[in-house]
Write a protein that holds these residues in place. Sequence first.
Motif, PDB file in Angstrom:
ATOM      1  N   TYR A 224       0.887  -1.255  -0.168  1.00 21.55           N
ATOM      2  CA  TYR A 224       0.150   0.049  -0.006  1.00 21.55           C
ATOM      3  C   TYR A 224       0.860   1.257   0.187  1.00 21.55           C
ATOM      4  O   TYR A 224       2.032   1.374   0.689  1.00 21.55           O
ATOM      5  CB  TYR A 224      -0.800  -0.040   1.392  1.00 21.55           C
ATOM      6  N   PRO A 225       0.609   2.453  -0.759  1.00 20.74           N
ATOM      7  CA  PRO A 225       1.506   3.355  -0.965  1.00 20.74           C
ATOM      8  C   PRO A 225       2.229   4.173   0.228  1.00 20.74           C
ATOM      9  O   PRO A 225       3.255   4.387   0.249  1.00 20.74           O
ATOM     10  CB  PRO A 225       0.684   4.395  -1.966  1.00 20.74           C
ATOM     11  N   THR A 226       1.092   4.096   1.199  1.00 21.98           N
ATOM     12  CA  THR A 226       1.819   4.855   2.462  1.00 21.98           C
ATOM     13  C   THR A 226       2.542   4.151   3.320  1.00 21.98           C
ATOM     14  O   THR A 226       3.132   4.471   4.182  1.00 21.98           O
ATOM     15  CB  THR A 226       0.404   5.275   3.230  1.00 21.98           C
ATOM     16  N   TYR A 227       2.384   2.905   2.829  1.00 27.69           N
ATOM     17  CA  TYR A 227       3.297   1.862   3.894  1.00 27.69           C
ATOM     18  C   TYR A 227       4.679   1.106   3.219  1.00 27.69           C
ATOM     19  O   TYR A 227       5.483   0.527   3.813  1.00 27.69           O
ATOM     20  CB  TYR A 227       2.461   0.874   4.442  1.00 27.69           C
ATOM     21  N   ARG A 228       4.664   1.701   2.019  1.00 29.92           N
ATOM     22  CA  ARG A 228       5.755   0.940   0.983  1.00 29.92           C
ATOM     23  C   ARG A 228       7.189   1.380   1.705  1.00 29.92           C
ATOM     24  O   ARG A 228       7.934   0.457   1.750  1.00 29.92           O
ATOM     25  CB  ARG A 228       5.678   1.480  -0.499  1.00 29.92           C
ATOM     26  N   PRO A 229       7.568   2.512   2.041  1.00 31.27           N
ATOM     27  CA  PRO A 229       8.837   2.747   2.490  1.00 31.27           C
ATOM     28  C   PRO A 229       9.064   1.941   3.914  1.00 31.27           C
ATOM     29  O   PRO A 229      10.425   1.359   3.751  1.00 31.27           O
ATOM     30  CB  PRO A 229       8.913   4.266   2.780  1.00 31.27           C
ATOM     31  N   GLN A 230       8.328   2.060   4.709  1.00 32.58           N
ATOM     32  CA  GLN A 230       8.600   1.202   5.919  1.00 32.58           C
ATOM     33  C   GLN A 230       8.749  -0.252   5.647  1.00 32.58           C
ATOM     34  O   GLN A 230       9.619  -1.082   6.145  1.00 32.58           O
ATOM     35  CB  GLN A 230       7.248   1.519   6.763  1.00 32.58           C
ATOM     36  N   PHE A 231       7.849  -0.848   4.856  1.00 32.53           N
ATOM     37  CA  PHE A 231       7.776  -2.304   4.633  1.00 32.53           C
ATOM     38  C   PHE A 231       9.082  -2.759   3.785  1.00 32.53           C
ATOM     39  O   PHE A 231       9.746  -3.856   4.176  1.00 32.53           O
ATOM     40  CB  PHE A 231       6.445  -2.739   3.865  1.00 32.53           C
TER      41      PHE A 231
ATOM     42  N   VAL B 237      11.952   6.392   8.074  1.00 27.71           N
ATOM     43  CA  VAL B 237      12.563   6.666   6.810  1.00 27.71           C
ATOM     44  C   VAL B 237      11.520   7.982   6.261  1.00 27.71           C
ATOM     45  O   VAL B 237      12.176   8.749   5.396  1.00 27.71           O
ATOM     46  CB  VAL B 237      12.322   5.218   5.676  1.00 27.71           C
ATOM     47  N   GLU B 238      10.281   7.948   6.506  1.00 28.98           N
ATOM     48  CA  GLU B 238       9.589   8.777   5.933  1.00 28.98           C
ATOM     49  C   GLU B 238       9.432  10.033   6.565  1.00 28.98           C
ATOM     50  O   GLU B 238       9.212  11.196   5.962  1.00 28.98           O
ATOM     51  CB  GLU B 238       7.990   8.311   5.654  1.00 28.98           C
ATOM     52  N   ARG B 239       9.719  10.006   8.034  1.00 30.06           N
ATOM     53  CA  ARG B 239       9.721  11.137   8.787  1.00 30.06           C
ATOM     54  C   ARG B 239      11.212  11.941   8.758  1.00 30.06           C
ATOM     55  O   ARG B 239      11.309  13.190   8.646  1.00 30.06           O
ATOM     56  CB  ARG B 239       9.550  10.732  10.178  1.00 30.06           C
ATOM     57  N   TRP B 240      12.217  11.312   8.765  1.00 27.24           N
ATOM     58  CA  TRP B 240      13.536  11.696   8.786  1.00 27.24           C
ATOM     59  C   TRP B 240      14.012  11.818   7.560  1.00 27.24           C
ATOM     60  O   TRP B 240      15.241  12.887   7.333  1.00 27.24           O
ATOM     61  CB  TRP B 240      14.438  11.169   9.589  1.00 27.24           C
ATOM     62  N   GLY B 241      13.817  11.239   6.551  1.00 25.66           N
ATOM     63  CA  GLY B 241      14.285  11.203   5.116  1.00 25.66           C
ATOM     64  C   GLY B 241      15.420  10.399   5.061  1.00 25.66           C
ATOM     65  O   GLY B 241      16.117  10.070   5.876  1.00 25.66           O
ATOM     66  N   ARG B 242      15.787   9.951   3.868  1.00 30.28           N
ATOM     67  CA  ARG B 242      16.815   8.927   3.519  1.00 30.28           C
ATOM     68  C   ARG B 242      18.372   9.434   3.593  1.00 30.28           C
ATOM     69  O   ARG B 242      19.179   9.119   4.180  1.00 30.28           O
ATOM     70  CB  ARG B 242      16.864   8.409   2.023  1.00 30.28           C
ATOM     71  N   ARG B 243      18.278  10.727   3.276  1.00 30.48           N
ATOM     72  CA  ARG B 243      19.845  11.427   3.333  1.00 30.48           C
ATOM     73  C   ARG B 243      20.101  11.894   4.729  1.00 30.48           C
ATOM     74  O   ARG B 243      21.151  11.322   5.022  1.00 30.48           O
ATOM     75  CB  ARG B 243      19.638  12.758   2.554  1.00 30.48           C
ATOM     76  N   PHE B 244      19.313  12.274   5.367  1.00 28.93           N
ATOM     77  CA  PHE B 244      19.416  12.512   6.725  1.00 28.93           C
ATOM     78  C   PHE B 244      20.003  11.294   7.518  1.00 28.93           C
ATOM     79  O   PHE B 244      20.812  11.116   8.365  1.00 28.93           O
ATOM     80  CB  PHE B 244      18.450  13.037   7.705  1.00 28.93           C
ATOM     81  N   LEU B 245      19.279  10.015   7.302  1.00 30.72           N
ATOM     82  CA  LEU B 245      19.634   8.843   7.961  1.00 30.72           C
ATOM     83  C   LEU B 245      20.841   8.369   7.538  1.00 30.72           C
ATOM     84  O   LEU B 245      21.895   7.773   8.214  1.00 30.72           O
ATOM     85  CB  LEU B 245      18.504   7.692   7.688  1.00 30.72           C
ATOM     86  N   PHE B 246      21.316   8.331   6.223  1.00 29.78           N
ATOM     87  CA  PHE B 246      22.598   7.918   5.647  1.00 29.78           C
ATOM     88  C   PHE B 246      23.966   8.695   6.119  1.00 29.78           C
ATOM     89  O   PHE B 246      24.924   8.318   6.855  1.00 29.78           O
ATOM     90  CB  PHE B 246      22.759   8.125   4.150  1.00 29.78           C
ATOM     91  N   LEU B 247      23.575  10.201   6.375  1.00 29.82           N
ATOM     92  CA  LEU B 247      24.744  10.884   6.788  1.00 29.82           C
ATOM     93  C   LEU B 247      24.917  10.791   8.338  1.00 29.82           C
ATOM     94  O   LEU B 247      26.029  10.759   8.688  1.00 29.82           O
ATOM     95  CB  LEU B 247      24.312  12.436   6.436  1.00 29.82           C
TER      96      LEU B 247
ATOM     97  N   VAL C  63      20.572  11.173  -2.898  1.00 31.65           N
ATOM     98  CA  VAL C  63      19.758  12.298  -3.333  1.00 31.65           C
ATOM     99  C   VAL C  63      18.327  11.602  -2.340  1.00 31.65           C
ATOM    100  O   VAL C  63      17.965  10.481  -2.198  1.00 31.65           O
ATOM    101  CB  VAL C  63      19.402  11.806  -4.717  1.00 31.65           C
ATOM    102  N   GLU C  64      17.619  12.813  -1.990  1.00 35.60           N
ATOM    103  CA  GLU C  64      16.361  12.446  -1.013  1.00 35.60           C
ATOM    104  C   GLU C  64      15.325  12.134  -1.851  1.00 35.60           C
ATOM    105  O   GLU C  64      14.983  12.818  -2.855  1.00 35.60           O
ATOM    106  CB  GLU C  64      16.330  13.840  -0.294  1.00 35.60           C
ATOM    107  N   THR C  65      14.692  11.098  -1.415  1.00 34.86           N
ATOM    108  CA  THR C  65      13.575  10.486  -2.236  1.00 34.86           C
ATOM    109  C   THR C  65      12.409  10.481  -1.368  1.00 34.86           C
ATOM    110  O   THR C  65      11.278   9.787  -1.749  1.00 34.86           O
ATOM    111  CB  THR C  65      13.919   8.995  -2.809  1.00 34.86           C
ATOM    112  N   LYS C  66      12.282  11.314  -0.172  1.00 35.82           N
ATOM    113  CA  LYS C  66      11.141  10.918   0.726  1.00 35.82           C
ATOM    114  C   LYS C  66       9.870  11.621   0.015  1.00 35.82           C
ATOM    115  O   LYS C  66       9.912  12.770  -0.712  1.00 35.82           O
ATOM    116  CB  LYS C  66      11.401  12.009   1.945  1.00 35.82           C
TER     117      LYS C  66
END
Length: 522
Positions: free
Chosen positions: A158-165, A346-356, A473-476
Motif C-alpha cells: 500500500y503506497p503509504t506503507y511501502r517505504p517502511q515495509f 524513513v518517511e519522517r526523517w528522510g533517506r539522506r539524513f539517515l545515511f549521513l 539524493v533525497e527521495t522522501k
Amino acid sequence: MAVGPAATVGNSADGFIHLVDPNRKWYNNKRLIILHAWLVLLLITASTNGYDGSLMNSLQSMGQWTDFFHNPQGGTLGLLNAIQNIGSLAGYPFAPYLSDGIGRRPSIWIGAVCMLAGAALQTACMNIHQFIGARFLLGFGLSIASNAAPMLVTEVSYPTYRPQFTSLYNTLWYSGNIIASWTAFGTANINNHWSWRIPSLLQAIPSVFQFFLIWFVPESPRFLISKGKEQQALHILAYYHADGDEQDPLVQYEFQEIKTAIRMDQETQKNVGWKALVATKGNRRRMLIIVAIAWFSQWSGNGLVSYYLNKVFDTIGITDHSIQLLITGILAIWNLCWAVFASFQVERWGRRFLFLTSGAGMLLFFTLQTICSAQYAIHKTQSAAHAVIAFIFLFYAFYDLAFTPLIVSYTLEILPYSLRAKGFNVFNFTISVALIFNQYVNPIALKNIAWKYYIVYCAWLAFELAFLYFFIVETKGRTLEETAALFDGEELTQLQQATAAVVSEVRHEDYDEKSSDPGLKA
C-alpha cells in the motif's frame, strides 16, 4: 515543469496522498491486514540470510563443530565462510531473468526449493566437502529468492506503507541472526554432533513456509502489466488497496502511473537491457550510488563482527566460548531494535539524513574502537577491552540507522521497473563480491596485524561519509514511479504530465458521479 494538475503530481507525495482514504489503516482494514501478512512471508527471505551469517559465526565458537571438521583455519575457514556467497554469484546470472520472465512468486518458490535442499544436506553432511556443497546450494537459492522477494514487497505494498515495509526487508536479517545466535547458544551444551546439526536444520524454516504459501501471495501488478495482463493487475490493486473498488481514485492513479512508466520505458530502447544500466547520465548515477552503498554495507568494519566476531574477541582477550556466544546473541537483539526503529523513520526523517547520520556515527565509534583495541594490545588494559565491546554496540546502532534498512529500499525505489531486477541483481552481486573479499582477507589480516587492520577501515569510513554527502539524493514522499524517474529530469516531467492527465480525468468522473447522486445533492 508543467502547471495545473501536473504540478500537483510534482509536489512530492501530494500527487497521490489526497487520494488515500484516511480511514484505511493497516490495523483496521481486513484486506490490508491480509496483504501485510503476505508481505511478512516475503520479508523472512532476509531471515534466512541473517541466520546463515550468524550461524557460521556461532559454529566457529563451538568445540563440537571445530572438532568434527578438524579445526579449519586460514584458507579453509575463509572458504567455509565465503562459499555461500560464491553460490550466490553462481545464481545471479539467472535471478533477474527469472524475476522478469516467469514472475516474482515462481522465482521465490524456486529459491526456497534450493535452500531447503541446502539446509537438508548441511544438517546431514558427514564431511567438510558436503558442508561446503550445502552452503553453495543455500547461496544459489538465496540469490534467486532475494532478487524477487524485496521487489515484490515494494511493488504490492500500500503506497503509504511501502517505504517502511521495504526498509523492514533487510532489517529482518537480524531476526534470523537472533534465532541462530540463541539457538547455537542453547545447543552448544549438547555434547555431540547435534549441537551444530540442530541449528543447521532450523535454517530451513523460512523456506518451508515459502514453499507452501507463496502461491497465495499477490503477484506484482507491475510485472503483470509488463506482460499485458492489465485487468489482472488492476484487480490486485483494487482488491488490496481499495476493498475491491477498481474505480477508486487511488487505484486508478496507481494503475495509470504504472502503465505510463512501463510504456515510456518500453518505447525507449535505451531504458531496456543490461546496457541501459549505464546508457544515460541518470542511470550511471543510479548505478554509482547502488554499487557504492552495496559495497559500503559490507566494508564499513561490520564484516569483522558479522563473520569473525570470535577473532575480534581473541584480540581483546575474551576467549571463553560461552561469553562469546552470549555477546553475539545480545548484539543481534540490539541490532534488530535499532534497525526496526530506523525503518519506521524513513518517511519522517528522510533517506539522506539517515545515511549521513549513520556514516558520521560509524566513523566516530569505529575510530574509538580502534584506539581502545590498541590500548589493550599494547598495555593489556582490561577497561580498554570492555570499552571495545561498548563501542562495537554503539557502532552498530549507527550502522543500523541506514545500512540495514535503507540499502535495499533505496536501491529498489530509485530504479525504474524495466531496470529494477537487473539493477538489484548488480546490488546483490556487489554485496557478494564485497563479502567474499572480506571473508578471505579479514582472517588473514587479523592474524598478521591484529588491531592495526582497523586503521584501514577508519580511513575508508571517512571516504564513505564524503561520498554519501555528495551523492545521496533525497527521495522522501514520492510514489515508486516518481522516485525512479527523479534521476531522469525531463522524463520525470513527462511521467508527471501523463499521470496527472489521467488523475484529472478520474477526478472529473468521480465528481460527476457524486453530482448525479440525489442524496449528495440534498
